[in-house]
Every structure is written in structure tokens, then in C-alpha cells.
Write a protein that holds these residues in place. Structure first.
Motif, mmCIF file in Angstrom:
data_model
loop_
_atom_site.group_PDB
_atom_site.id
_atom_site.type_symbol
_atom_site.label_atom_id
_atom_site.label_comp_id
_atom_site.label_asym_id
_atom_site.label_seq_id
_atom_site.Cartn_x
_atom_site.Cartn_y
_atom_site.Cartn_z
ATOM 1 N N SER A 169 22.649 16.218 36.000
ATOM 2 C CA SER A 169 23.607 15.521 36.860
ATOM 3 C C SER A 169 23.018 14.261 37.492
ATOM 4 O O SER A 169 23.749 13.386 37.918
ATOM 5 C CB SER A 169 24.132 16.457 37.944
ATOM 6 O OG SER A 169 23.069 16.992 38.694
ATOM 7 N N ARG A 170 21.721 14.132 37.507
ATOM 8 C CA ARG A 170 21.084 12.941 38.082
ATOM 9 C C ARG A 170 20.625 11.956 36.999
ATOM 10 O O ARG A 170 19.794 11.099 37.243
ATOM 11 C CB ARG A 170 19.913 13.357 38.962
ATOM 12 C CG ARG A 170 18.816 14.070 38.202
ATOM 13 C CD ARG A 170 17.728 14.645 39.102
ATOM 14 N NE ARG A 170 16.719 15.331 38.340
ATOM 15 C CZ ARG A 170 16.816 16.536 37.798
ATOM 16 N NH1 ARG A 170 17.935 17.220 37.940
ATOM 17 N NH2 ARG A 170 15.843 17.074 37.112
ATOM 18 N N THR A 188 32.181 26.177 36.597
ATOM 19 C CA THR A 188 33.065 25.417 35.723
ATOM 20 C C THR A 188 34.500 25.750 36.078
ATOM 21 O O THR A 188 34.858 26.912 36.210
ATOM 22 C CB THR A 188 32.782 25.744 34.252
ATOM 23 O OG1 THR A 188 31.467 25.299 33.955
ATOM 24 C CG2 THR A 188 33.759 25.059 33.324
ATOM 25 N N ASN A 248 29.663 21.286 34.070
ATOM 26 C CA ASN A 248 29.534 21.064 35.513
ATOM 27 C C ASN A 248 28.492 19.996 35.853
ATOM 28 O O ASN A 248 28.695 19.191 36.762
ATOM 29 C CB ASN A 248 29.266 22.386 36.243
ATOM 30 C CG ASN A 248 28.082 23.140 35.682
ATOM 31 O OD1 ASN A 248 27.890 23.223 34.472
ATOM 32 N ND2 ASN A 248 27.286 23.718 36.552
ATOM 33 N N HIS A 249 27.396 19.912 35.123
ATOM 34 C CA HIS A 249 26.396 18.874 35.392
ATOM 35 C C HIS A 249 26.942 17.492 35.050
ATOM 36 O O HIS A 249 26.677 16.523 35.758
ATOM 37 C CB HIS A 249 25.109 19.136 34.597
ATOM 38 C CG HIS A 249 24.313 20.272 35.130
ATOM 39 N ND1 HIS A 249 23.160 20.097 35.845
ATOM 40 C CD2 HIS A 249 24.518 21.608 35.042
ATOM 41 C CE1 HIS A 249 22.677 21.278 36.185
ATOM 42 N NE2 HIS A 249 23.488 22.212 35.709
ATOM 43 N N ARG A 274 29.347 16.137 37.725
ATOM 44 C CA ARG A 274 28.657 15.645 38.926
ATOM 45 C C ARG A 274 28.110 14.237 38.727
ATOM 46 O O ARG A 274 27.795 13.551 39.686
ATOM 47 C CB ARG A 274 27.554 16.615 39.342
ATOM 48 C CG ARG A 274 28.152 17.826 40.059
ATOM 49 C CD ARG A 274 27.065 18.721 40.606
ATOM 50 N NE ARG A 274 27.221 19.992 39.905
ATOM 51 C CZ ARG A 274 26.243 20.730 39.439
ATOM 52 N NH1 ARG A 274 25.000 20.351 39.572
ATOM 53 N NH2 ARG A 274 26.503 21.852 38.829
ATOM 54 N N ASN A 275 27.973 13.819 37.485
ATOM 55 C CA ASN A 275 27.563 12.455 37.155
ATOM 56 C C ASN A 275 28.736 11.782 36.431
ATOM 57 O O ASN A 275 28.551 11.039 35.470
ATOM 58 C CB ASN A 275 26.317 12.493 36.263
ATOM 59 C CG ASN A 275 25.561 11.195 36.230
ATOM 60 O OD1 ASN A 275 25.921 10.233 36.892
ATOM 61 N ND2 ASN A 275 24.512 11.159 35.444
ATOM 62 N N ASP A 280 27.245 19.842 29.567
ATOM 63 C CA ASP A 280 25.895 19.719 30.106
ATOM 64 C C ASP A 280 24.963 19.043 29.103
ATOM 65 O O ASP A 280 23.901 19.556 28.758
ATOM 66 C CB ASP A 280 25.357 21.069 30.570
ATOM 67 C CG ASP A 280 26.003 21.515 31.872
ATOM 68 O OD1 ASP A 280 26.850 20.768 32.411
ATOM 69 O OD2 ASP A 280 25.657 22.589 32.365
ATOM 70 N N THR A 287 35.811 19.566 38.067
ATOM 71 C CA THR A 287 35.451 19.453 39.475
ATOM 72 C C THR A 287 33.936 19.371 39.617
ATOM 73 O O THR A 287 33.194 19.750 38.721
ATOM 74 C CB THR A 287 35.970 20.657 40.297
ATOM 75 O OG1 THR A 287 35.302 21.834 39.847
ATOM 76 C CG2 THR A 287 37.473 20.819 40.142
ATOM 77 N N ARG A 288 33.491 18.901 40.758
ATOM 78 C CA ARG A 288 32.058 18.714 40.994
ATOM 79 C C ARG A 288 31.378 19.973 41.530
ATOM 80 O O ARG A 288 30.246 19.922 41.979
ATOM 81 C CB ARG A 288 31.858 17.553 41.968
ATOM 82 C CG ARG A 288 32.343 16.221 41.407
ATOM 83 C CD ARG A 288 32.232 15.108 42.426
ATOM 84 N NE ARG A 288 30.869 14.919 42.892
ATOM 85 C CZ ARG A 288 30.006 14.066 42.370
ATOM 86 N NH1 ARG A 288 30.362 13.317 41.366
ATOM 87 N NH2 ARG A 288 28.789 13.945 42.871
ATOM 88 N N SER A 289 32.031 21.109 41.456
ATOM 89 C CA SER A 289 31.444 22.348 41.958
ATOM 90 C C SER A 289 30.351 22.838 41.004
ATOM 91 O O SER A 289 30.207 22.344 39.893
ATOM 92 C CB SER A 289 32.526 23.420 42.104
ATOM 93 O OG SER A 289 32.995 23.804 40.831
ATOM 94 N N SER A 290 29.597 23.837 41.439
ATOM 95 C CA SER A 290 28.538 24.371 40.580
ATOM 96 C C SER A 290 29.094 25.261 39.479
ATOM 97 O O SER A 290 28.454 25.469 38.467
ATOM 98 C CB SER A 290 27.517 25.140 41.418
ATOM 99 O OG SER A 290 28.157 26.219 42.072
#
Length: 185
Positions: free
Chosen positions: A84-85, A152, A112-113, A116-117, A80, A147-150
Motif C-alpha cells: 500500500s505504500r 476486502t 485491500n493493499h 489503500r494506494n 495486492d 474500500t480502504r479498510s484492512s
């Protein structure tokens, strides 16, 4: 601490040796032997400023380390790094800020963040999802979220790789670094 961040330094006694990155199936020499048979390691995670104004905490921590903690051999960021954005400009800020700490080697893993990116994260940090770093008799096992889940999640193959590393190195000091516990991953 002025910045409000917690900083942890590990001082480990070890045999002189080189820091070596061990991606699964590959090996690359990264650094010279640590001075005075010791390793100074800076561990941090969850930097992820929510806005440009939120960057000040990491910037202060980096300046504090550069001014007051000489001789850090390597740093590990346990996921992190950014939101993620995040944009390429955010990654550039992060790298420029990080480099002001004057730490010669940095190792990152995805939280996890970061996953997602993922494409952008991998462009700036192209290390494998799981890999090892050796410094003398210390073996550091780094396992990213995959994985892109919330939550870990450590993959089955990554867990098996970790297990094999632990079993194959009973005589070494082993540090496992993940963004979350291996249990129920």
C-alpha cells in the motif's frame, strides 16, 4: 518449484472466440481466438514484495513461466500486486517484470493493499472496479476491493452487478475472481 510461489493454470475447453473486456455498460474487443480451442489462464495474487529484495520470487516465477509454460492466453492478478505504500518506481518494476512473462493479456483487480494506494494503482491499472472478460464460452467476473479498510469489501452495487451477470449467463462457464470471498462483504 524453485521460487516458492504456487502457480495455477486452468485448461478449459471452450468454443473459439475473442477475449472481450466488459466494463459495466461498455464493451471492448481485446484479442484473437485462442489456439486449439483451449484457454490457458495464469492466476496469481498477493505478489506485494515487502522490499526490493523480496521481488526475486515474482521475478523467478515470471522467468519460469516464460521458459516453461508456452501458450498462456491471459493472466489475472487477484489483488495486492504491491504494498500500500508503493511508489511509481515500484509500479514500473512490476510492469516491466510482468511483461517478461510474454503473456499477451493481463487483467488486474484491486485488493485491500491496492485500494489503500488507490490513486497510484488507478493510474497504472485504470480498469473499472468491477468488470467482465469473455473468452469464447467463458465469462470471467472480476470484482475489486473498493474500500480502504484492512478487510476486502465488495460494494452493494458491485455485488448486484455480479448477480446480474450470473443470472444473465446461465449457459456460460463463469469464473468469479475477487481478492476475498463475497460472503459477508
Amino acid at each position: 518449484m524453485k521460487s516458492g510461489l504456487f502457480k495455477v493454470w486452468f485448461w478449459l475447453l471452450l468454443l473459439p472466440g475473442c477475449a472481450t473486456l466488459h466494463p459495466p455498460g461498455d464493451e471492448q474487443d481485446l484479442a484473437a481466438a485462442p489456439e486449439a480451442d483451449r484457454l490457458v489462464l495464469w492466476m496469481l495474487s498477493d505478489i506485494q514484495p515487502e522490499s526490493p529484495a523480496g521481488r526475486i520470487d515474482f521475478e523467478r516465477a515470471v522467468l519460469d513461466v516464460a521458459a516453461h509454460v508456452p501458450g498462456i492466453d491471459l493472466a489475472i492478478i487477484a489483488g495486492d500486486l504491491l504494498q500500500s505504500r508503493s511508489t511509481p518506481e515500484d509500479f514500473q518494476w512490476f510492469l516491466e517484470t510482468r511483461d517478461r512473462a510474454a503473456v499477451p493479456q493481463w487483467f488486474e483487480l484491486a485488493g485491500n493493499h491496492d485500494v489503500r494506494n488507490g490513486e497510484l494503482f488507478r493510474r497504472y491499472f485504470p480498469k473499472p472496479w468491477h468488470y467482465a472478460v469473455s473468452v469464447g464460452n467463458v465469462l470471467i467476473l472480476l470484482l475489486s476491493d473498493e474500500t480502504r479498510s484492512s478487510a476486502t469489501d465488495i460494494s452493494g452495487p458491485a455485488f448486484e452487478w455480479w448477480r446480474e451477470q450470473v443470472l444473465a449467463n446461465p449457459d456460460r462457464i463463469i469464473l468469479t475472481v475477487t481478492h476475498a470471498p463475497l460472503r459477508q462483504s
